[in-house]
Design a protein around this motif. Structure first.
Motif, mmCIF file in Angstrom:
data_model
loop_
_atom_site.group_PDB
_atom_site.id
_atom_site.type_symbol
_atom_site.label_atom_id
_atom_site.label_comp_id
_atom_site.label_asym_id
_atom_site.label_seq_id
_atom_site.Cartn_x
_atom_site.Cartn_y
_atom_site.Cartn_z
ATOM 1 N N MET A 1 25.809 40.673 7.746
ATOM 2 C CA MET A 1 25.908 39.537 8.415
ATOM 3 C C MET A 1 24.570 39.567 9.476
ATOM 4 N N SER A 2 24.019 38.469 9.257
ATOM 5 C CA SER A 2 22.637 38.461 10.027
ATOM 6 C C SER A 2 22.875 37.771 11.343
ATOM 7 N N LEU A 3 21.894 37.849 12.340
ATOM 8 C CA LEU A 3 22.059 37.426 13.514
ATOM 9 C C LEU A 3 22.016 35.721 13.608
ATOM 10 N N ALA A 4 21.156 35.174 12.397
ATOM 11 C CA ALA A 4 21.195 33.697 12.130
ATOM 12 C C ALA A 4 22.413 33.316 11.500
ATOM 13 N N ASP A 5 23.143 34.161 11.009
ATOM 14 C CA ASP A 5 24.705 33.721 10.319
ATOM 15 C C ASP A 5 25.678 33.292 11.575
ATOM 16 N N VAL A 6 25.625 34.207 12.698
ATOM 17 C CA VAL A 6 26.435 33.794 13.662
ATOM 18 C C VAL A 6 25.951 33.038 14.996
ATOM 19 N N TRP A 7 24.493 33.010 14.940
ATOM 20 C CA TRP A 7 23.808 31.952 15.904
ATOM 21 C C TRP A 7 22.770 31.394 15.086
ATOM 22 N N PRO A 8 23.033 30.211 14.528
ATOM 23 C CA PRO A 8 21.846 29.721 13.408
ATOM 24 C C PRO A 8 20.640 29.365 13.890
ATOM 25 N N ILE A 9 20.449 29.170 15.307
ATOM 26 C CA ILE A 9 19.158 28.926 16.093
ATOM 27 C C ILE A 9 18.250 29.919 15.655
ATOM 28 N N PHE A 10 18.608 31.192 15.675
ATOM 29 C CA PHE A 10 17.774 32.169 15.218
ATOM 30 C C PHE A 10 17.129 32.172 13.908
ATOM 31 N N GLY A 11 17.672 31.225 13.056
ATOM 32 C CA GLY A 11 16.892 30.856 11.936
ATOM 33 C C GLY A 11 15.967 30.015 11.791
ATOM 34 N N LEU B 1 6.530 30.085 15.963
ATOM 35 C CA LEU B 1 7.553 29.763 17.027
ATOM 36 C C LEU B 1 8.645 29.931 16.543
ATOM 37 N N ARG B 2 9.397 30.992 17.112
ATOM 38 C CA ARG B 2 10.974 31.196 17.008
ATOM 39 C C ARG B 2 11.716 31.960 18.064
ATOM 40 N N LEU B 3 12.788 31.887 17.984
ATOM 41 C CA LEU B 3 13.537 32.528 19.110
ATOM 42 C C LEU B 3 13.157 34.293 18.929
ATOM 43 N N PRO B 4 12.891 35.075 19.710
ATOM 44 C CA PRO B 4 12.498 36.430 19.578
ATOM 45 C C PRO B 4 13.778 37.360 19.739
ATOM 46 N N ARG B 5 13.765 38.311 18.790
ATOM 47 C CA ARG B 5 14.646 39.301 18.942
ATOM 48 C C ARG B 5 14.706 40.121 20.125
ATOM 49 N N ASP B 6 15.553 41.107 20.303
ATOM 50 C CA ASP B 6 15.583 41.984 21.483
ATOM 51 C C ASP B 6 14.519 42.771 21.623
ATOM 52 N N GLU B 7 13.947 43.479 20.643
ATOM 53 C CA GLU B 7 12.704 44.221 21.061
ATOM 54 C C GLU B 7 11.594 43.254 20.984
ATOM 55 N N GLU B 8 11.326 42.083 20.514
ATOM 56 C CA GLU B 8 10.339 41.043 20.903
ATOM 57 C C GLU B 8 10.593 40.337 22.026
ATOM 58 N N VAL B 9 11.572 40.328 22.731
ATOM 59 C CA VAL B 9 11.778 39.889 24.107
ATOM 60 C C VAL B 9 10.975 40.830 24.942
ATOM 61 N N ALA B 10 11.448 41.990 24.838
ATOM 62 C CA ALA B 10 10.803 42.963 25.596
ATOM 63 C C ALA B 10 9.324 43.339 25.584
ATOM 64 N N ALA B 11 8.868 43.010 24.344
ATOM 65 C CA ALA B 11 7.348 43.013 24.188
ATOM 66 C C ALA B 11 6.681 41.732 25.124
ATOM 67 N N LEU B 12 7.754 40.539 25.044
ATOM 68 C CA LEU B 12 7.094 39.283 25.668
ATOM 69 C C LEU B 12 7.419 39.768 27.310
ATOM 70 N N ALA B 13 8.293 40.288 27.672
ATOM 71 C CA ALA B 13 8.574 40.782 28.993
ATOM 72 C C ALA B 13 7.238 41.443 29.586
ATOM 73 N N ARG B 14 6.912 42.464 28.767
ATOM 74 C CA ARG B 14 5.731 43.243 29.090
ATOM 75 C C ARG B 14 4.424 42.789 29.211
ATOM 76 N N LEU B 15 4.151 41.721 28.183
ATOM 77 C CA LEU B 15 3.238 40.629 28.391
ATOM 78 C C LEU B 15 3.236 39.845 29.631
ATOM 79 N N ALA B 16 4.078 39.333 29.884
ATOM 80 C CA ALA B 16 4.283 38.416 31.200
ATOM 81 C C ALA B 16 3.753 39.348 32.519
ATOM 82 N N GLY B 17 4.403 40.644 32.277
ATOM 83 C CA GLY B 17 4.068 41.615 33.500
ATOM 84 C C GLY B 17 2.842 41.927 33.528
#
Length: 212
Positions: free
Chosen positions: A1-11, A21-37
């Protein structure tokens, strides 16, 4: 079961040329956070209500993480914030948020975005805004889109003018102990000329009910 299966917005994915343009996964959120930093505008500027220059890189990174998790945790079909990461050539370069309350009744959305400082001046902000406006107007039935921007934020003002926004009064916001005046801009569906390049929206049918 994928993340999009339980929270379809991730698809859900909006493609604008070579931008994704899409919802980021956890490791991508971390990369975004570093970018903002690393900075989203020059230290001598204050173009946003968010105090990006205060607190240093770690505070900026934590702000991005909190905003991402808060938007997902508080999501309701009548009140939602879709915080999409902007990817260019597979790398995160910034974020754009589409927000609405009671969309089915009011028909109004608003947007907020930022780009990593190294990615300014390449037209990415205009293209990303056009992508989420296409999602709102052409797929979610929005009747208007608003943006609030400081009078001296010339880059954001230019994006809004290019896409057809018109003046819609002013608003006041609070940053710390400052009261700050912003221009309120509005784009109505009748003035929406469509994105300047093809926009592809995938995965919406599976999560349409999430948007009210």
């Amino acid at each position: 079961m994928s993340l999009a299966d339980v929270w379809p917005i991730f698809g859900l994915e909006v493609t604008v040329g070579d931008l994704s343009l899409r919802l980021p996964r956890d490791e991508e959120v971390a990369a975004l956070a570093r970018l903002a930093g690393d900075g989203v505008h020059r230290p001598d500027e204050r173009p946003f209500l968010t105090p990006w220059t205060e607190g240093g890189p770690e505070a900026r990174a934590r702000f991005v993480l909190r905003e991402h998790w808060s938007a997902l945790a508080s999501w309701e079909p009548y009140d939602w914030r879709l915080g999409l990461a902007v990817f260019a050539d597979g790398e995160p370069v910034g974020s754009i948020t589409l927000r609405a309350r009671d969309l089915a009744v009011l028909g109004e959305v608003s947007t907020f975005s930022w780009l990593g400082l190294a990615h300014h001046g390449r037209g990415i902000g205009t293209r990303a805004r056009a992508g989420v406006l296409s999602l709102a107007f052409d797929h979610l039935g929005a009747r208007s889109a608003t943006s609030e921007v400081f009078p001296d934020n010339h880059a954001s003002q230019g994006v809004s003018r290019q896409l057809g926004y018109e003046p819609d009064g002013v608003s006041w916001g609070v940053r710390g102990d400052e009261a700050l005046l912003s221009d309120r801009l509005r784009l109505v569906r009748e003035r929406w000329a469509g994105a300047p390049e093809p926009v592809d929206v995938r995965g919406l049918d599976a999560c349409r009910s999430y948007f009210g």
